[in-house]
Scaffold this motif. Structure first.
Motif, PDB file in Angstrom:
ATOM      1  N   ILE A  54       0.835  -1.206   0.000  1.00  0.00           N
ATOM      2  CA  ILE A  54       0.000   0.000   0.000  1.00  0.00           C
ATOM      3  C   ILE A  54       0.867   1.252   0.000  1.00  0.00           C
ATOM      4  CG2 ILE A  54      -1.708   1.296   1.334  1.00  0.00           C
ATOM      5  CD1 ILE A  54      -2.811  -1.453   2.233  1.00  0.00           C
ATOM      6  N   VAL A  55       1.927   1.244   0.796  1.00  0.00           N
ATOM      7  CA  VAL A  55       2.845   2.389   0.833  1.00  0.00           C
ATOM      8  C   VAL A  55       3.513   2.563  -0.521  1.00  0.00           C
ATOM      9  CG1 VAL A  55       4.983   3.239   1.864  1.00  0.00           C
ATOM     10  CG2 VAL A  55       3.222   2.266   3.317  1.00  0.00           C
ATOM     11  N   GLY A  87       4.177   5.569  -5.287  1.00  0.00           N
ATOM     12  CA  GLY A  87       4.239   5.479  -6.748  1.00  0.00           C
ATOM     13  C   GLY A  87       3.326   6.462  -7.433  1.00  0.00           C
ATOM     14  N   PHE A  88       2.171   6.732  -6.843  1.00  0.00           N
ATOM     15  CA  PHE A  88       1.256   7.729  -7.403  1.00  0.00           C
ATOM     16  C   PHE A  88       1.941   9.094  -7.477  1.00  0.00           C
ATOM     17  CE2 PHE A  88      -1.859  11.085  -6.476  1.00  0.00           C
ATOM     18  CZ  PHE A  88      -2.636  10.981  -7.601  1.00  0.00           C
ATOM     19  N   ILE A  89       2.552   9.495  -6.394  1.00  0.00           N
ATOM     20  CA  ILE A  89       3.250  10.793  -6.353  1.00  0.00           C
ATOM     21  C   ILE A  89       4.498  10.753  -7.228  1.00  0.00           C
ATOM     22  CG2 ILE A  89       4.390  12.443  -4.828  1.00  0.00           C
ATOM     23  CD1 ILE A  89       2.490  11.338  -2.599  1.00  0.00           C
ATOM     24  N   ALA A  90       5.214   9.640  -7.193  1.00  0.00           N
ATOM     25  CA  ALA A  90       6.437   9.514  -7.992  1.00  0.00           C
ATOM     26  C   ALA A  90       6.139   9.573  -9.485  1.00  0.00           C
ATOM     27  CB  ALA A  90       7.152   8.207  -7.655  1.00  0.00           C
ATOM     28  N   GLY A  91       5.008   9.048  -9.905  1.00  0.00           N
ATOM     29  CA  GLY A  91       4.626   9.114 -11.318  1.00  0.00           C
ATOM     30  C   GLY A  91       4.405  10.534 -11.785  1.00  0.00           C
ATOM     31  N   LEU A  92       3.785  11.325 -10.946  1.00  0.00           N
ATOM     32  CA  LEU A  92       3.566  12.732 -11.307  1.00  0.00           C
ATOM     33  C   LEU A  92       4.888  13.491 -11.389  1.00  0.00           C
ATOM     34  CD1 LEU A  92       0.420  13.458  -9.126  1.00  0.00           C
ATOM     35  CD2 LEU A  92       0.512  12.896 -11.558  1.00  0.00           C
ATOM     36  N   VAL A 138      -2.692   7.006 -16.995  1.00  0.00           N
ATOM     37  CA  VAL A 138      -1.540   6.228 -17.457  1.00  0.00           C
ATOM     38  C   VAL A 138      -0.285   6.651 -16.707  1.00  0.00           C
ATOM     39  CG1 VAL A 138      -0.063   5.725 -19.448  1.00  0.00           C
ATOM     40  CG2 VAL A 138      -2.536   5.795 -19.718  1.00  0.00           C
ATOM     41  N   THR A 139      -0.129   7.941 -16.474  1.00  0.00           N
ATOM     42  CA  THR A 139       1.035   8.439 -15.752  1.00  0.00           C
ATOM     43  C   THR A 139       1.071   7.906 -14.332  1.00  0.00           C
ATOM     44  OG1 THR A 139       1.064  10.461 -17.068  1.00  0.00           O
ATOM     45  CG2 THR A 139       2.217  10.515 -14.973  1.00  0.00           C
ATOM     46  N   THR A 140      -0.063   7.916 -13.654  1.00  0.00           N
ATOM     47  CA  THR A 140      -0.079   7.413 -12.288  1.00  0.00           C
ATOM     48  C   THR A 140       0.138   5.902 -12.251  1.00  0.00           C
ATOM     49  OG1 THR A 140      -2.502   7.314 -12.319  1.00  0.00           O
ATOM     50  CG2 THR A 140      -1.492   9.271 -11.378  1.00  0.00           C
ATOM     51  N   LEU A 141      -0.409   5.178 -13.217  1.00  0.00           N
ATOM     52  CA  LEU A 141      -0.179   3.733 -13.267  1.00  0.00           C
ATOM     53  C   LEU A 141       1.290   3.415 -13.534  1.00  0.00           C
ATOM     54  CD1 LEU A 141      -3.337   2.467 -15.180  1.00  0.00           C
ATOM     55  CD2 LEU A 141      -2.825   2.256 -12.745  1.00  0.00           C
ATOM     56  N   LEU A 142       1.925   4.199 -14.394  1.00  0.00           N
ATOM     57  CA  LEU A 142       3.350   4.004 -14.645  1.00  0.00           C
ATOM     58  C   LEU A 142       4.173   4.349 -13.412  1.00  0.00           C
ATOM     59  CD1 LEU A 142       3.672   5.421 -18.267  1.00  0.00           C
ATOM     60  CD2 LEU A 142       3.675   3.037 -17.561  1.00  0.00           C
ATOM     61  N   GLY A 143       3.741   5.344 -12.665  1.00  0.00           N
ATOM     62  CA  GLY A 143       4.420   5.691 -11.417  1.00  0.00           C
ATOM     63  C   GLY A 143       4.302   4.590 -10.386  1.00  0.00           C
ATOM     64  N   ILE A 144       3.120   4.009 -10.271  1.00  0.00           N
ATOM     65  CA  ILE A 144       2.925   2.892  -9.354  1.00  0.00           C
ATOM     66  C   ILE A 144       3.778   1.707  -9.781  1.00  0.00           C
ATOM     67  CG2 ILE A 144       1.234   1.209  -8.540  1.00  0.00           C
ATOM     68  CD1 ILE A 144      -0.834   3.527  -8.656  1.00  0.00           C
ATOM     69  N   ALA A 145       3.826   1.438 -11.085  1.00  0.00           N
ATOM     70  CA  ALA A 145       4.671   0.347 -11.590  1.00  0.00           C
ATOM     71  C   ALA A 145       6.145   0.626 -11.306  1.00  0.00           C
ATOM     72  CB  ALA A 145       4.445   0.158 -13.085  1.00  0.00           C
ATOM     73  N   GLY A 146       6.562   1.877 -11.432  1.00  0.00           N
ATOM     74  CA  GLY A 146       7.950   2.241 -11.131  1.00  0.00           C
ATOM     75  C   GLY A 146       8.284   2.066  -9.662  1.00  0.00           C
ATOM     76  N   SER A 147       7.345   2.413  -8.804  1.00  0.00           N
ATOM     77  CA  SER A 147       7.556   2.230  -7.375  1.00  0.00           C
ATOM     78  C   SER A 147       7.640   0.754  -7.014  1.00  0.00           C
ATOM     79  CB  SER A 147       6.428   2.896  -6.594  1.00  0.00           C
ATOM     80  OG  SER A 147       6.587   2.695  -5.217  1.00  0.00           O
ATOM     81  N   LEU A 148       6.764  -0.038  -7.608  1.00  0.00           N
ATOM     82  CA  LEU A 148       6.809  -1.476  -7.354  1.00  0.00           C
ATOM     83  C   LEU A 148       8.093  -2.091  -7.927  1.00  0.00           C
ATOM     84  CD1 LEU A 148       3.085  -2.420  -7.987  1.00  0.00           C
ATOM     85  CD2 LEU A 148       4.254  -2.168  -5.798  1.00  0.00           C
ATOM     86  N   GLY A 183      12.408   3.754  -1.113  1.00  0.00           N
ATOM     87  CA  GLY A 183      12.321   5.150  -0.743  1.00  0.00           C
ATOM     88  C   GLY A 183      11.732   5.978  -1.861  1.00  0.00           C
ATOM     89  N   PHE A 184      11.490   7.231  -1.558  1.00  0.00           N
ATOM     90  CA  PHE A 184      10.844   8.113  -2.515  1.00  0.00           C
ATOM     91  C   PHE A 184      11.721   8.346  -3.736  1.00  0.00           C
ATOM     92  CE2 PHE A 184       9.603  12.321  -4.059  1.00  0.00           C
ATOM     93  CZ  PHE A 184       8.295  12.045  -4.357  1.00  0.00           C
ATOM     94  N   ILE A 185      13.011   8.578  -3.527  1.00  0.00           N
ATOM     95  CA  ILE A 185      13.928   8.837  -4.646  1.00  0.00           C
ATOM     96  C   ILE A 185      14.011   7.604  -5.553  1.00  0.00           C
ATOM     97  CG2 ILE A 185      16.315   9.412  -5.260  1.00  0.00           C
ATOM     98  CD1 ILE A 185      14.896  11.718  -3.937  1.00  0.00           C
ATOM     99  N   ALA A 186      14.116   6.425  -4.953  1.00  0.00           N
ATOM    100  CA  ALA A 186      14.174   5.197  -5.753  1.00  0.00           C
ATOM    101  C   ALA A 186      12.885   4.995  -6.529  1.00  0.00           C
ATOM    102  CB  ALA A 186      14.449   3.991  -4.853  1.00  0.00           C
ATOM    103  N   SER A 187      11.762   5.359  -5.940  1.00  0.00           N
ATOM    104  CA  SER A 187      10.480   5.235  -6.636  1.00  0.00           C
ATOM    105  C   SER A 187      10.400   6.185  -7.822  1.00  0.00           C
ATOM    106  CB  SER A 187       9.331   5.494  -5.670  1.00  0.00           C
ATOM    107  OG  SER A 187       9.295   4.518  -4.674  1.00  0.00           O
ATOM    108  N   VAL A 188      10.906   7.389  -7.669  1.00  0.00           N
ATOM    109  CA  VAL A 188      10.915   8.346  -8.786  1.00  0.00           C
ATOM    110  C   VAL A 188      11.822   7.831  -9.897  1.00  0.00           C
ATOM    111  CG1 VAL A 188      11.583  10.676  -9.488  1.00  0.00           C
ATOM    112  CG2 VAL A 188      10.303  10.348  -7.384  1.00  0.00           C
ATOM    113  N   ILE A 189      12.973   7.288  -9.538  1.00  0.00           N
ATOM    114  CA  ILE A 189      13.882   6.742 -10.548  1.00  0.00           C
ATOM    115  C   ILE A 189      13.237   5.553 -11.261  1.00  0.00           C
ATOM    116  CG2 ILE A 189      16.082   5.534 -10.867  1.00  0.00           C
ATOM    117  CD1 ILE A 189      17.191   7.337  -8.606  1.00  0.00           C
ATOM    118  N   GLY A 190      12.568   4.683 -10.507  1.00  0.00           N
ATOM    119  CA  GLY A 190      11.858   3.561 -11.117  1.00  0.00           C
ATOM    120  C   GLY A 190      10.753   4.028 -12.044  1.00  0.00           C
ATOM    121  N   ALA A 191      10.038   5.087 -11.648  1.00  0.00           N
ATOM    122  CA  ALA A 191       8.971   5.631 -12.485  1.00  0.00           C
ATOM    123  C   ALA A 191       9.531   6.244 -13.767  1.00  0.00           C
ATOM    124  CB  ALA A 191       8.163   6.658 -11.713  1.00  0.00           C
ATOM    125  N   ILE A 192      10.676   6.899 -13.668  1.00  0.00           N
ATOM    126  CA  ILE A 192      11.307   7.473 -14.862  1.00  0.00           C
ATOM    127  C   ILE A 192      11.733   6.357 -15.814  1.00  0.00           C
ATOM    128  CG2 ILE A 192      13.348   8.719 -15.690  1.00  0.00           C
ATOM    129  CD1 ILE A 192      13.079  10.525 -13.239  1.00  0.00           C
TER     130      ILE A 192
END
Length: 84
Positions: free
Chosen positions: A5-6, A11-16, A32-42, A61-70
């Motif tokens: 859940i976390v 991932g929602f925020i990281a996608g944006l 699509v952007t939020t789904l890709l962000g969630i996928a990046g976080s996962l 972490g948040f930084i790793a989630s943003v990198i995964g989303a990118i």
């Protein structure tokens, strides 16, 4: 379960944020952007666990989630540009 859940919320925020950071003309919408962000976080969470960076039952972490989303957003743009 809580770490999943976390990871989704982060991932929602990281996608944006990844959408704002990633250069280029993206045609993907908000959903699509939020789904890709969630996928990046996962990706960051389970990839980090696989590599031994995170202990079991913890999220990335948040930084790793943003990198995964990118990374996911970059792959999505490569695939969507080839189909056009």
């Amino acid at each position: 379960m809580w770490s999943l859940i976390v990871a989704i919320v982060i991932g929602f925020i990281a996608g944006l944020i990844a959408r704002a950071i990633h250069p280029g003309n993206d045609k993907a919408g908000f959903i699509v952007t939020t789904l890709l962000g969630i996928a990046g976080s996962l990706l960051a969470t389970y990839g980090g666990r696989f590599l031994g960076l995170y202990p079991e039952n913890s999220s990335a972490g948040f930084i790793a989630s943003v990198i995964g989303a990118i990374i996911i957003l970059f792959i999505y743009n490569l695939i969507s540009n080839k189909t056009r």
